[in-house]
Design an enzyme around this catalytic site. Structure first.
Site, PDB file in Angstrom:
ATOM      1  NE  ARG A 281       6.079 -51.120 -34.905  1.00 45.23           N
ATOM      2  CZ  ARG A 281       6.645 -52.328 -34.904  1.00 45.23           C
ATOM      3  NH1 ARG A 281       6.104 -53.319 -35.595  1.00 45.23           N
ATOM      4  NH2 ARG A 281       7.730 -52.570 -34.193  1.00 45.23           N
TER       5      ARG A 281
ATOM      6  CG  HIS B  83       2.884 -57.318 -33.228  1.00 47.95           C
ATOM      7  ND1 HIS B  83       2.913 -55.966 -33.051  1.00 47.95           N
ATOM      8  CD2 HIS B  83       4.073 -57.633 -33.796  1.00 47.95           C
ATOM      9  CE1 HIS B  83       4.080 -55.482 -33.472  1.00 47.95           C
ATOM     10  NE2 HIS B  83       4.792 -56.490 -33.944  1.00 47.95           N
TER      11      HIS B  83
HETATM   12  P1  NAP Z   1      14.910 -51.408 -42.325  1.00 48.50           P
HETATM   13  O1  NAP Z   1      15.991 -52.374 -42.645  1.00 48.50           O
HETATM   14  O2  NAP Z   1      15.220 -50.158 -41.602  1.00 48.50           O
HETATM   15  O3  NAP Z   1      14.182 -51.045 -43.716  1.00 48.50           O
HETATM   16  C1  NAP Z   1      13.138 -50.127 -43.810  1.00 48.50           C
HETATM   17  C2  NAP Z   1      12.730 -49.981 -45.262  1.00 48.50           C
HETATM   18  O4  NAP Z   1      11.617 -49.078 -45.326  1.00 48.50           O
HETATM   19  C3  NAP Z   1      13.842 -49.407 -46.139  1.00 48.50           C
HETATM   20  O5  NAP Z   1      13.841 -50.003 -47.413  1.00 48.50           O
HETATM   21  C4  NAP Z   1      13.440 -47.931 -46.246  1.00 48.50           C
HETATM   22  O6  NAP Z   1      13.870 -47.281 -47.439  1.00 48.50           O
HETATM   23  C5  NAP Z   1      11.924 -48.057 -46.271  1.00 48.50           C
HETATM   24  N1  NAP Z   1      11.319 -46.775 -45.894  1.00 48.50           N
HETATM   25  C6  NAP Z   1      11.481 -46.083 -44.748  1.00 48.50           C
HETATM   26  N2  NAP Z   1      10.799 -44.921 -44.808  1.00 48.50           N
HETATM   27  C7  NAP Z   1      10.230 -44.879 -46.027  1.00 48.50           C
HETATM   28  C8  NAP Z   1       9.437 -43.924 -46.695  1.00 48.50           C
HETATM   29  N3  NAP Z   1       9.080 -42.774 -46.119  1.00 48.50           N
HETATM   30  N4  NAP Z   1       9.030 -44.189 -47.948  1.00 48.50           N
HETATM   31  C9  NAP Z   1       9.407 -45.340 -48.568  1.00 48.50           C
HETATM   32  N5  NAP Z   1      10.163 -46.291 -47.990  1.00 48.50           N
HETATM   33  C10 NAP Z   1      10.562 -46.060 -46.724  1.00 48.50           C
HETATM   34  O7  NAP Z   1      13.747 -52.138 -41.458  1.00 48.50           O
HETATM   35  P2  NAP Z   1      13.420 -53.702 -41.393  1.00 48.50           P
HETATM   36  O8  NAP Z   1      14.325 -54.370 -40.408  1.00 48.50           O
HETATM   37  O9  NAP Z   1      13.298 -54.252 -42.758  1.00 48.50           O
HETATM   38  O10 NAP Z   1      11.974 -53.636 -40.664  1.00 48.50           O
HETATM   39  C11 NAP Z   1      10.887 -52.964 -41.281  1.00 48.50           C
HETATM   40  C12 NAP Z   1       9.751 -52.821 -40.285  1.00 48.50           C
HETATM   41  O11 NAP Z   1       9.130 -54.083 -40.052  1.00 48.50           O
HETATM   42  C13 NAP Z   1      10.159 -52.386 -38.862  1.00 48.50           C
HETATM   43  O12 NAP Z   1      10.386 -50.999 -38.796  1.00 48.50           O
HETATM   44  C14 NAP Z   1       8.938 -52.797 -38.063  1.00 48.50           C
HETATM   45  O13 NAP Z   1       7.984 -51.749 -38.097  1.00 48.50           O
HETATM   46  C15 NAP Z   1       8.384 -53.982 -38.843  1.00 48.50           C
HETATM   47  N6  NAP Z   1       8.519 -55.240 -38.076  1.00 48.50           N
HETATM   48  C16 NAP Z   1       7.400 -55.940 -37.806  1.00 48.50           C
HETATM   49  C17 NAP Z   1       7.470 -57.135 -37.109  1.00 48.50           C
HETATM   50  C18 NAP Z   1       6.238 -57.947 -36.816  1.00 48.50           C
HETATM   51  O14 NAP Z   1       6.310 -58.924 -36.069  1.00 48.50           O
HETATM   52  N7  NAP Z   1       5.103 -57.611 -37.387  1.00 48.50           N
HETATM   53  C19 NAP Z   1       8.713 -57.628 -36.676  1.00 48.50           C
HETATM   54  C20 NAP Z   1       9.855 -56.879 -36.980  1.00 48.50           C
HETATM   55  C21 NAP Z   1       9.751 -55.687 -37.674  1.00 48.50           C
HETATM   56  P3  NAP Z   1      15.448 -47.105 -47.753  1.00 48.50           P
HETATM   57  O15 NAP Z   1      15.904 -48.498 -48.155  1.00 48.50           O
HETATM   58  O16 NAP Z   1      15.465 -46.171 -48.881  1.00 48.50           O
HETATM   59  O17 NAP Z   1      16.092 -46.634 -46.495  1.00 48.50           O
END
Ligand code: NAP
Length: 315
Positions: A230, A278
């Site tokens: 993001r 995006h």
């Molecule tokens: P997820 O499974 O919820 O994983 C989030 C990861 O971020 C986890 O490893 C979490 O740590 C870590 N995290 C959260 N807060 C943190 C902090 N304060 N400090 C350090 N690490 C932190 O999410 P996901 O499905 O992998 O998706 C991740 C993000 O990708 C989404 O939230 C979205 O913003 C982005 N995204 C982008 C697109 C695009 O097209 N560009 C598409 C889809 C998603 P823990 O493992 O310790 O909980």
């Protein structure tokens, strides 16, 4: 009679039209999907689950007995900030295919940087015939910030392609072949050792502005950043400063503070920035509709609410 599931959205008319066609088809036999505007008073009161896409929070509030909402997007930071803490549970879209799609994008854009494509493209524009040293993936380190579904899959894909991989997350993690770090010291270590820094974490109160001037200043000279998470996680002014004055060499950005990226943004014309609209891991209408139908079908069958966002944690 089939239950009515409200569709609450203030997305663009085109987008709403697409969903209004796809969702009823996918949920045929499970529930009747009805736009919020068309609901009767009884249907508003009876609704236990709603499908939402950029909903007006007032409309969600007008469904007093909602247990949960199914978002059509993976990122739910807007919903988190706009719906009250004691409101319905928020279920974000989790598509098993998305980790595959995202890790492919991470591989593609890491290779773009690793094989110096921006540099060779710039040379072509100036008709410069000049080669540069080619390092092997084993000589390069990829740092993946966020080791969730998308980050972990991307880290493993980078590893499989021969890169050294460091990962960073909020809690302590063990992933075979990946050096995992957490905490502030861990972040600085990963930033300081990585040639390519990939952001794949949610936008929360904790991650907003996480990568600012102090953090960028510890990066390796010539490192590059790939932000697929993001926009507001990186301080844009600090990023531009780090590209102009070091240590960064390039940034691949798929996400921005404001989207679409306004024409006035200096990022558009910056020769060390690759702007993507995006597009790294889109979810198709039919896949999303199928996932939503499965989730809602299960709920009506046995009352199971899919894993919801943790309000405390913010993701
Ligand atoms: P997820 O499974 O919820 O994983 C989030 C990861 O971020 C986890 O490893 C979490 O740590 C870590 N995290 C959260 N807060 C943190 C902090 N304060 N400090 C350090 N690490 C932190 O999410 P996901 O499905 O992998 O998706 C991740 C993000 O990708 C989404 O939230 C979205 O913003 C982005 N995204 C982008 C697109 C695009 O097209 N560009 C598409 C889809 C998603 P823990 O493992 O310790 O909980």
């Amino acid at each position: 009679m089939r239950p009515v599931v409200p569709f609450v959205s203030s997305a663009s008319p085109d987008e709403r039209q697409t969903w209004r066609a796809a969702l009823p088809q996918a949920l045929d036999g499970i529930a009747a999907v009805k736009p919020f505007e068309d609901l009767t008073e009884e249907e508003r009161t009876a609704a236990r689950v709603a499908i939402v896409a950029n909903p007006d929070p007032a409309n969600v509030a007008a469904l007093p007995n909602l247990v949960w909402v199914q978002s059509l997007w993976a990122g739910v930071e807007r919903l988190m900030s706009e719906l009250p803490a004691d409101g319905p549970q928020i279920v974000r879209l989790t598509d098993p295919q998305m980790a595959e799609t995202m890790s492919e994008a991470v591989l593609a854009w890491t290779l773009y940087l690793h094989r110096a494509m921006p540099r060779y493209m710039a040379q072509q524009r100036q008709k410069i015939w000049q080669d540069h040293e080619l390092k092997s993936p084993q000589e390069r380190t990829v740092g993946v910030l966020g080791l969730g579904k998308l980050g972990a899959a991307s880290a493993l894909r980078m590893k499989a392609n021969g890169f050294n991989v460091l990962g960073w997350s909020r809690s302590k993690k063990t992933i075979e072949g990946i050096v995992c770090r957490h905490g502030r010291d861990g972040l600085l270590e990963v930033l300081g050792q990585s040639d390519f820094i990939v952001l794949l974490m949610p936008l929360t109160d904790e991650t907003r502005g996480l990568i600012g001037q102090d953090e960028l200043s510890v990066c390796k000279k010539g490192a590059s950043v790939i932000n697929f998470a993001r926009g507001p996680i990186i301080d844009t002014a600090a990023l531009i400063n780090a590209l102009d004055n070091g240590p960064l060499d390039h940034a691949v950005l798929d996400v921005f503070d404001e989207e679409p990226l306004p024409p006035s943004s200096p990022l558009w014309d910056h020769d060390k920035v690759t702007v993507l609209p995006h597009i790294t891991a889109p979810t198709g209408i039919s896949t999303t509709s199928r996932i939503v139908a499965d989730n809602i079908g299960r709920y009506f069958e046995d009352g199971t609410v899919p894993p919801a966002v943790d309000r405390e944690r913010g993701y």
